[in-house]
Each structure stands twice: as C-alpha cells, then as structure tokens.
Scaffold this motif. Structure first.
Motif, short mmCIF file in Angstrom:
data_model
loop_
_atom_site.label_atom_id
_atom_site.label_comp_id
_atom_site.label_asym_id
_atom_site.label_seq_id
_atom_site.Cartn_x
_atom_site.Cartn_y
_atom_site.Cartn_z
N THR A 1 -56.93 -43.32 79.12
CA THR A 1 -56.58 -43.64 78.26
C THR A 1 -57.51 -44.76 77.97
N ASP A 2 -58.61 -45.63 78.46
CA ASP A 2 -59.59 -46.35 77.97
C ASP A 2 -60.88 -45.45 77.24
N LYS A 3 -61.03 -43.69 77.36
CA LYS A 3 -62.26 -43.43 77.17
C LYS A 3 -63.21 -43.85 77.64
N SER A 4 -63.95 -44.29 78.88
CA SER A 4 -63.98 -44.45 79.98
C SER A 4 -64.67 -43.44 80.31
N GLY A 5 -64.21 -42.05 80.42
CA GLY A 5 -65.19 -40.88 81.05
C GLY A 5 -64.83 -41.11 82.63
#
Length: 112
Positions: A53-57
C-alpha cells in the motif's frame, strides 16, 4: 479455480502455526519459480502490488497482516510478524516481490 487456490493457501497458512511448512520453506529457499500459467503469475503479482500500500516495493508487517486477514486467516499482529520473519529470506524486515512470489508458489505446491 480462484476459490480452490484460496482454500489451498488458507490451509497452508494455517499449517504455518506449527512452523513445519515455513521451516521447510526457509531450509529450501527455493529459487523464484514461474507460474504454470501466465495469467496466474499476473494475478499473484497484482496481489502483491495491491497489498504494497505504501508502494515501497516490499510488504511490511502491517501490510502482510492485512493481506492474511483478507485471505481469511484471522491472525494477530505478532503472528503476522512471525510469518514475515520466516518469509523474509534476506533478513531486511520486509517481503520483497521475489520473496512473496517464492512463498506463494511454495505454499501452492505444498498444499496440493
């Protein structure tokens, strides 16, 4: 087919409670395997990205906890942390896409 896949995954996740499935996974550290079907591979990758959800990978403990609950495994946050630590083969405290895919395919193979 998705219902069968989900049921096998939930059954395998429940088996993690005794640590045996995850111990085998950690011991094997299987190389990334391609799904037998490209559509299945695409679906699993989309599942990973939708829970990052935080698009950190990578998936952190909170994101994993939400994923497990969405799959029907009503675990406590500490159980999610335990699962994360066993799936996190590089020890960075997160589940990256390769670790997620390896875990997912391993669970699918183990639960067939």
């Amino acid at each position: 087919q998705d219902t069968d896949t989900l049921q096998r995954t939930l059954t395998a996740i429940e088996a993690i409670g005794d640590g045996e499935l995850m111990t085998q996974f950690v011991r094997m550290r299987t190389p990334l395997q391609a799904a037998d079907e490209p559509e299945e591979d695409k679906r699993i990758r989309a599942l990973f990205h939708s829970h990052d959800t935080d698009k950190s990978g990578a998936i952190d403990a909170d994101e994993l906890h939400h994923l497990l609950r969405e799959l029907g495994h009503m675990c406590m946050p500490d159980e999610s942390m335990r699962i994360l630590s066993q799936v996190d083969t590089n020890g960075d405290g997160f589940i990256d896409r390769s670790e997620f895919l390896n875990w997912w395919y391993y669970v699918q193979q183990s639960s067939c």
